[in-house]
Enzyme design. Structure first.
Site, PDB file in Angstrom:
ATOM      1  N   TYR A 151       0.802  -1.220   0.000  1.00 54.23           N
ATOM      2  CA  TYR A 151       0.000   0.000   0.000  1.00 54.23           C
ATOM      3  C   TYR A 151       0.837   1.272   0.000  1.00 54.23           C
ATOM      4  O   TYR A 151       0.294   2.363  -0.106  1.00 54.23           O
ATOM      5  CB  TYR A 151      -0.958   0.000   1.200  1.00 54.23           C
ATOM      6  CG  TYR A 151      -1.974  -1.099   1.146  1.00 54.23           C
ATOM      7  CD1 TYR A 151      -3.143  -0.957   0.411  1.00 54.23           C
ATOM      8  CD2 TYR A 151      -1.760  -2.301   1.801  1.00 54.23           C
ATOM      9  CE1 TYR A 151      -4.078  -1.965   0.352  1.00 54.23           C
ATOM     10  CE2 TYR A 151      -2.691  -3.328   1.741  1.00 54.23           C
ATOM     11  CZ  TYR A 151      -3.853  -3.146   1.012  1.00 54.23           C
ATOM     12  OH  TYR A 151      -4.771  -4.150   0.939  1.00 54.23           O
ATOM     13  N   GLY A 152       2.144   1.181   0.142  1.00 52.61           N
ATOM     14  CA  GLY A 152       2.955   2.392   0.141  1.00 52.61           C
ATOM     15  C   GLY A 152       4.340   2.171   0.712  1.00 52.61           C
ATOM     16  O   GLY A 152       4.739   1.046   1.027  1.00 52.61           O
ATOM     17  N   VAL A 183       7.178   3.531   3.654  1.00 52.67           N
ATOM     18  CA  VAL A 183       7.269   4.191   4.957  1.00 52.67           C
ATOM     19  C   VAL A 183       8.667   4.785   5.114  1.00 52.67           C
ATOM     20  O   VAL A 183       9.666   4.101   4.885  1.00 52.67           O
ATOM     21  CB  VAL A 183       6.989   3.199   6.107  1.00 52.67           C
ATOM     22  CG1 VAL A 183       7.033   3.919   7.455  1.00 52.67           C
ATOM     23  CG2 VAL A 183       5.641   2.525   5.917  1.00 52.67           C
ATOM     24  N   LYS A 232       3.992   7.332   6.175  1.00 56.23           N
ATOM     25  CA  LYS A 232       3.589   6.341   5.178  1.00 56.23           C
ATOM     26  C   LYS A 232       3.040   7.080   3.965  1.00 56.23           C
ATOM     27  O   LYS A 232       2.031   7.783   4.059  1.00 56.23           O
ATOM     28  CB  LYS A 232       2.528   5.405   5.777  1.00 56.23           C
ATOM     29  CG  LYS A 232       2.129   4.249   4.894  1.00 56.23           C
ATOM     30  CD  LYS A 232       1.158   3.342   5.653  1.00 56.23           C
ATOM     31  CE  LYS A 232       0.792   2.125   4.841  1.00 56.23           C
ATOM     32  NZ  LYS A 232      -0.148   1.251   5.580  1.00 56.23           N
ATOM     33  N   ASP A 270      -3.665  -9.155   9.852  1.00 57.99           N
ATOM     34  CA  ASP A 270      -2.339  -9.365   9.253  1.00 57.99           C
ATOM     35  C   ASP A 270      -1.257  -9.357  10.328  1.00 57.99           C
ATOM     36  O   ASP A 270      -0.243  -8.669  10.199  1.00 57.99           O
ATOM     37  CB  ASP A 270      -2.062  -8.296   8.195  1.00 57.99           C
ATOM     38  CG  ASP A 270      -0.993  -8.738   7.191  1.00 57.99           C
ATOM     39  OD1 ASP A 270      -0.657  -9.939   7.174  1.00 57.99           O
ATOM     40  OD2 ASP A 270      -0.490  -7.897   6.437  1.00 57.99           O
TER      41      ASP A 270
END
Length: 868
Positions: free
Chosen positions: A34-35, A37, A52, A142
């Site tokens: 998702y990205g 950091v 993030k 997760d």
């Protein structure tokens, strides 16, 4: 899109808290789906945070990421990573989080094995965090070592809530990491709070052994093992630990304990203090500085006794200095003034060593004082030799460099990182157009961007995307070649950045600035182009004016990077857009895309997965662009890819919004097959194209379904479908359309819906005339609507208009006569006085006449036939 800022009071900045440039991004500390950091520093408070950075293209994606923020901002617990706020900019979301300096538990186990005693400490804290989460009605989904972070005090922090959800939202989606995933999630039965307990057990195995359960199996085999097989813990673990794992790995979610119950498990209750623990020094005792290495030499009599003597020696630039003695014995102000004097004189031999020591042992206090006292100006006096020092110790002070006059000298810089930092700082100071014009004069900017992109620098990515949106920044050939030379095969994100940037460059509409200067710069332009007349209006030119030639080998480079249907959606979308834009830059690119074949295969895979796609709206946007290109590619077909093109067309026909484009692709395929003398025949259900000893099957049912579907762009569709039905192989298709039980109802509905559109009514009448004519030719008198395809095909050649047609023609003719009656036309009905509509209606009505009246010939006195 305007910048949107939402930060906690502790992170607010007094002056202008609406820009991310108040945070200095340092090194990357983590990457995920998702990205990315980053470790970052608040420029004013000097506090560290984790940022993030998430890229998004549509509001729908932004809403998904905002769900993570909504979860985080309401969670307050010692074992949950703290949320500080978010900053939303155009297509970027910056989430500000607590910085955990010790990294993740995954990083910890990479350094060496962890024993059970240490593991218990981490798992106990994790369970406290899970207990709190589950009490709040949140499922993490997760849990694994990579998502358990450690702060400076070694406190566990649960992180990465990107796939988390609330219990009352029925978590039925497949999310998480496979080796840590609970069986019920794997089978699609939905996640619950005890699903996190299974993942916790897998994390315990990961911490103690280095890998999660079933790590030696590939994905499919691992999934099967998790659902059907029992995991047997290693015998090297203690019996209580194995009991703990068996409790976590209960197949039935109803038998699995909660986080609160596990906190009381015997394994976690056991306390065994290591033998050497009682001899451990107190954390308050910091003996580190007592053992700093000091270079003491019998030939340096004043090294230890007199720090000021060393400072004088440093000021006179006499040999090497001893930073430890100088910083220990001298005032920071004196040291900073001495360094400023050395920089003004260009004597930088020991300056680098002094700043390095200050940064390591003094947290940069002397460096900060150096800047305050005007040290940046002193360094700029000898920029060539001072560039390395600036690039290592003063990147955070780019604004001060600009104030001190570095901008005119930027084109002389050789350090790519320093160049980009100054470019970015200048962007925050001036307006966008002024920044773009200044950047266009930096001859070294292209090299800097390319070099830092290869290093994965986010500043280079951001700068390239900004420049790609600027009209006044030219797309130079050398720059494009440097970007094409970057290693992209194993870096999807870099591919995405380049694809998106190239699309921005190629899609610019306002070409006034670049066209007016095209004869003075090394732009990508036509070799024999002529200057645009001064009185020419720009909007009369095509969208891609002045950018008609791409570098040699561009299409080959692009097609080598063809992604798969399972690749990141942003990468896919920008790849498809770039193929479309590149094909409009250079017509030869169309042929290269067809010859490569990969594009058709990619679109076929995308359409296959469309019904199962969780992001249908985003994929639909992607396929809409792909459809336009596929229509153009279908006009450049070669035999090897005819079958693939037909398959793509049929798959587009299954998606209501794309029926028109799919019909047009199929039309081009038929025309190509006819031109290449491919045999085209029919059987009871399909139209068959013979191509190199194989048959391509086109179901008539699929084509029939398009007419009776809800087509939103009927005006465009009916013209394409009329051409398709006029082709010789589609005679039976026309008959089946008329024989369909809903034919009259569909006809009446369409005339009612489009009663205010003269053009669509005329096009539809032309279509009716065509299919009714073919129906009259193909349909035997004795047959009704239940006529079989075999009879139609066998009678198609022999049966002519000698026999009467079906009553359906009379029904259509009667309806058409009443549809435009002059006595009282329907409200909104147009075409009452249209000669063309009357003629088409008349032509349709005479199709049902069994024996048409033949006008007798009129002959004049000379024997010539007179026209009726």
């Amino acid at each position: 899109m305007a910048t949107r800022v939402n930060v906690t009071p502790a992170q607010k900045i007094p002056s202008a808290s609406s820009n991310t440039h108040h945070y200095a991004l340092k090194q990357v500390v983590g990457k995920g789906a998702y990205g990315i950091v980053y470790r970052a520093i608040n420029r004013q408070t000097r506090k560290q945070v984790a940022i993030k950075v998430i890229e998004y293209d549509e509001e729908e994606e932004l809403n998904e990421h905002m769900l993570e923020i909504d979860l985080l901002k309401n969670l307050k617990h010692e074992n949950i990573v703290k949320y500080h706020g978010f900053i939303q900019k155009s297509h970027q979301l910056f989430i500000l989080l607590e910085y955990c300096s010790q990294g993740s538990l995954r990083d910890l186990i990479k350094r060496g094995p962890v024993d059970e005693q240490e593991c218990k400490i981490y798992i106990r804290q994790t369970l406290h965090g899970l207990k709190y989460l589950h009490e709040q009605g949140v499922i993490h989904r997760d849990i694994k070592a990579a998502n358990l972070l450690l702060d400076a005090e070694n406190v566990v922090k649960l992180a990465d809530f990107g796939v988390s959800t609330r219990v009352n939202n029925l978590a039925m989606t497949y999310a998480g990491s496979p080796n840590w995933m609970a069986p019920e999630v794997m089978m699609g039965e939905g996640a619950s709070t005890v699903s996190d307990i299974w993942s916790l057990g897998a994390t315990v195995v990961e911490i103690l052994t280095g890998n999660p359960p079933f790590h030696n199996l590939v994905n499919e085999a691992a999934c099967y093992a998790i659902v059907h097989d029992a995991y047997i813990p290693p015998k090297t673990l203690s019996s209580s630990c194995r009991k703990f794992l068996r409790a976590c790995f209960q197949k039935s979610m109803f038998k699995r304990p909660s986080a609160e119950e596990l906190l009381n498990h015997e394994w976690l209750s056991e306390t065994k203090q290591p033998i050497l623990e009682k001899f451990k020094e107190s954390a308050a005792d910091d003996w580190g500085r007592d053992f700093i290495e000091v270079e003491v030499s019998p030939f340096k009599e004043h090294d230890v006794n007199n720090g000021k003597q060393n400072l004088i020696r440093l000021s006179n630039s006499c040999g090497q200095c001893n930073p430890h003695i100088i910083y220990s014995e001298c005032n920071f102000t004196d040291i900073a003034l001495c360094l400023i004097d050395l920089c003004r004189r260009g004597q930088l031999n020991n300056v680098h060593e002094m700043f390095a020591y200050d940064l390591q042992y003094n947290s940069g206090r002397c460096r900060g004082l150096f800047v305050t006292l005007g040290g940046i100006s002193a360094l700029l006096c000898h920029l060539g030799t001072a560039e390395k020092i600036l690039s290592i110790f003063f990147l955070e002070d780019a604004t001060d460099m600009i104030k001190c006059g570095i901008l005119p000298h930027c084109k002389l810089l050789t350090n790519s990182k320093l160049t980009l930092v100054i470019v970015s700082a200048y962007y925050d100071i001036v307006d966008f157009e002024s920044w773009c014009r200044w950047c266009s004069g930096l001859t070294n900017l292209g090299n800097a961007i390319a070099a830092e992109l290869e290093n994965g620098d986010s500043l280079a990515e951001e700068t390239l995307l900004r420049l790609s949106e600027a009209v006044s920044f030219p797309l130079e050939k050398d720059f494009v070649m440097k970007l094409m030379a970057l290693p992209l095969e194993k870096c999807p994100r870099l591919s995405y950045i380049l694809f998106k940037s190239f699309n921005n460059f190629l899609e610019k509409k306002d070409m006034t600035s670049s066209l007016s200067d095209s004869h003075d710069s090394n732009l990508l332009s036509t070799p024999h182009s002529t200057p645009m007349p001064s009185n020419t209006r720009v909007h009369n030119f095509p969208s891609f004016t002045g950018r008609t030639i791409l570098p040699e080998g561009f299409a080959e480079w692009l097609l080598k990077l063809t992604p798969t249907a399972s690749s990141d959606p942003h990468l896919l979308k920008n790849f498809i857009e770039l193929c479309y834009n590149a094909s409009h830059m250079n017509n030869t690119v169309l042929g290269e895309i067809v010859e490569h074949g990969g594009f058709f295969k990619l679109i076929r895979e995308l359409t296959e997965h469309f019904e199962r796609d969780s992001k249908k709206r985003y994929t639909k946007t992607m396929l809409s662009i792909a459809l336009n290109l596929c229509v153009e590619l279908s006009q450049e077909l070669t035999k090897p890819f005819l079958s693939c093109a037909v398959d793509v067309a049929l798959r587009f026909l299954e998606i209501p919004e794309f029926i028109t484009g799919g019909t047009e692709i199929l039309l081009h395929c038929f025309l190509f097959a006819t031109h290449e003398n491919c045999g085209i025949t029919e059987d009871s259900s399909d139209i068959l194209i013979r191509c190199d000893q194989t048959y391509i099957h086109i179901p008539r049912k699929a084509l029939l379904r398009t007419f009776y579907s809800e087509e939103p762009k009927f005006g465009n569709y009916i013209t394409k479908f009329t051409k398709l039905c006029s082709l010789p192989p589609c005679g039976t298709l026309a008959t089946e359309i008329v024989s369909h039980p809903l034919f009259m109802e569909k006809t009446k509905t369409l005339f009612a819906v489009y009663r205010s559109s003269l053009i669509i009514q005329i096009d539809f009448l032309k279509f009716l005339k065509l299919i009714l004519t073919r129906y009259a030719e193909y349909a035997p008198r004795s047959t009704k609507k239940e006529i079989s395809s075999e009879v139609l095909i066998s009678s198609a050649i022999l049966q002519r208009k000698s026999e009467s047609c079906s009553d359906i023609i009379f029904s259509v003719a009667d309806f058409l006569r009443s549809n435009w009656h002059t006595e009282g036309p329907l409200q909104g009905q147009v075409g009452t006085d249209s000669v063309l509509i009357r003629q088409l209606c008349h032509d349709i009505s005479i199709l049902g006449i069994e024996k048409p009246v033949i006008n007798p010939k009129r002959i004049d006195k000379s024997g010539f036939v007179m026209p009726a």
